[in-house]
Write a protein that holds these residues in place. Sequence first.
Motif, PDB file in Angstrom:
ATOM      1  N   ALA A 257      12.501  -6.075  -1.429  1.00 17.22           N
ATOM      2  CA  ALA A 257      11.480  -5.273  -0.767  1.00 17.22           C
ATOM      3  C   ALA A 257      10.339  -4.953  -1.726  1.00 17.22           C
ATOM      4  O   ALA A 257       9.157  -5.010  -1.354  1.00 17.22           O
ATOM      5  CB  ALA A 257      12.086  -3.984  -0.218  1.00 17.22           C
ATOM      6  N   ALA A 258      10.683  -4.626  -2.962  1.00 16.16           N
ATOM      7  CA  ALA A 258       9.656  -4.315  -3.961  1.00 16.16           C
ATOM      8  C   ALA A 258       8.790  -5.539  -4.240  1.00 16.16           C
ATOM      9  O   ALA A 258       7.561  -5.444  -4.348  1.00 16.16           O
ATOM     10  CB  ALA A 258      10.313  -3.821  -5.247  1.00 16.16           C
ATOM     11  N   GLU A 259       9.411  -6.702  -4.364  1.00 16.07           N
ATOM     12  CA  GLU A 259       8.658  -7.927  -4.626  1.00 16.07           C
ATOM     13  C   GLU A 259       7.790  -8.307  -3.425  1.00 16.07           C
ATOM     14  O   GLU A 259       6.666  -8.784  -3.584  1.00 16.07           O
ATOM     15  CB  GLU A 259       9.612  -9.065  -4.980  1.00 16.07           C
TER      16      GLU A 259
ATOM     17  N   VAL B 296       4.996  -8.470  10.264  1.00 17.76           N
ATOM     18  CA  VAL B 296       5.496  -8.087   8.947  1.00 17.76           C
ATOM     19  C   VAL B 296       7.013  -8.254   8.906  1.00 17.76           C
ATOM     20  O   VAL B 296       7.581  -8.738   7.918  1.00 17.76           O
ATOM     21  CB  VAL B 296       5.116  -6.637   8.593  1.00 17.76           C
ATOM     22  N   ALA B 297       7.677  -7.849   9.989  1.00 19.58           N
ATOM     23  CA  ALA B 297       9.134  -7.967  10.061  1.00 19.58           C
ATOM     24  C   ALA B 297       9.571  -9.419   9.921  1.00 19.58           C
ATOM     25  O   ALA B 297      10.494  -9.734   9.163  1.00 19.58           O
ATOM     26  CB  ALA B 297       9.645  -7.374  11.372  1.00 19.58           C
TER      27      ALA B 297
ATOM     28  N   ASP C 108      -0.648  -4.537   1.518  1.00 20.24           N
ATOM     29  CA  ASP C 108      -0.911  -3.710   2.699  1.00 20.24           C
ATOM     30  C   ASP C 108       0.318  -3.555   3.585  1.00 20.24           C
ATOM     31  O   ASP C 108       0.231  -3.024   4.691  1.00 20.24           O
ATOM     32  CB  ASP C 108      -2.063  -4.310   3.517  1.00 20.24           C
ATOM     33  N   ALA C 109       1.450  -4.015   3.106  1.00 22.53           N
ATOM     34  CA  ALA C 109       2.705  -3.881   3.856  1.00 22.53           C
ATOM     35  C   ALA C 109       3.674  -3.001   3.075  1.00 22.53           C
ATOM     36  O   ALA C 109       3.752  -3.075   1.855  1.00 22.53           O
ATOM     37  CB  ALA C 109       3.329  -5.248   4.098  1.00 22.53           C
ATOM     38  N   THR C 110       4.396  -2.156   3.787  1.00 17.59           N
ATOM     39  CA  THR C 110       5.389  -1.289   3.145  1.00 17.59           C
ATOM     40  C   THR C 110       6.722  -1.415   3.880  1.00 17.59           C
ATOM     41  O   THR C 110       6.763  -1.661   5.088  1.00 17.59           O
ATOM     42  CB  THR C 110       4.950   0.186   3.149  1.00 17.59           C
ATOM     43  N   ILE C 111       7.807  -1.231   3.114  1.00 10.79           N
ATOM     44  CA  ILE C 111       9.156  -1.375   3.667  1.00 10.79           C
ATOM     45  C   ILE C 111       9.979  -0.143   3.347  1.00 10.79           C
ATOM     46  O   ILE C 111      10.081   0.268   2.193  1.00 10.79           O
ATOM     47  CB  ILE C 111       9.858  -2.618   3.088  1.00 10.79           C
TER      48      ILE C 111
END
Length: 266
Positions: free
Chosen positions: A61-63, A241-242, A70-73
Amino acid sequence: MGVLAIAAVAAVAAVALAACSSPTAEEPGATSASSTAASGLEGSITVFAAASLKSTFTELAAEFETANPDATIALNFAGSSDLVTQITEGAPVDVFASADEKNMAELTDGGLVDADAPVDFATNVLQIAVPPTNPAGIATFADLAKPEVKTVVCAPQVPCGSAAVTVEQATGVTLAPVSEESSVTDVLGKVTSGEADAGLVYVTDVIAAGDAVTGIPFPESSEAVNTYPIAVVKASKSADVAQAFVDYVSGDVGRYVLESAGFGKP
């Protein structure tokens, strides 16, 4: 040669020299429009993942966020069966990664995930985890059934628990665990705290625990190989994004991170 001709030659040479000294996309530190351009992905997603994926998915997720600014998890880890219950009860989620195909099937059968959406991305097998000194002298799967041994396993509805039942049936060894936990994380916690002599977890959990436990492989574990599927949940409000994260996990980067952690190929 005239003055104007000499000046023209010098100008051409200067341009050529500048071109040679400029970095290219293949050189370290070079920049290009393709490397600096935004990915185009924008939005936030929530990923529900099996507890055994905590270390690898935190890294992935960090990578992914680094590659897509502009995407966050947001990540939520628990036993796969508990996560399915949360999803069926309406918890907002975009991606589900299960430690087995059975729990994913509950979502596809319930219409919460498209039947053709799940992608198998890893496999895992059980291993016995004991305290570093192995006080009970565990050496085999059968040792876990000794009455004086305090064994902890996952509950049967949890993938690691279901795998344990499969091994019991294949070997004819019946365990009498002192507790059944809702995730491999909880089983590992009982072992590291000294509350249990042994616990059945995945080989990846033993690797991630480092010196906190000792892993004891056993050949019967091959009787229960868990396959991990991942899919976009239909209700996702950021499906692009998913899907990109699903592709990332099942692609080259995800495969490298997962195999480095001890997961097998699907």
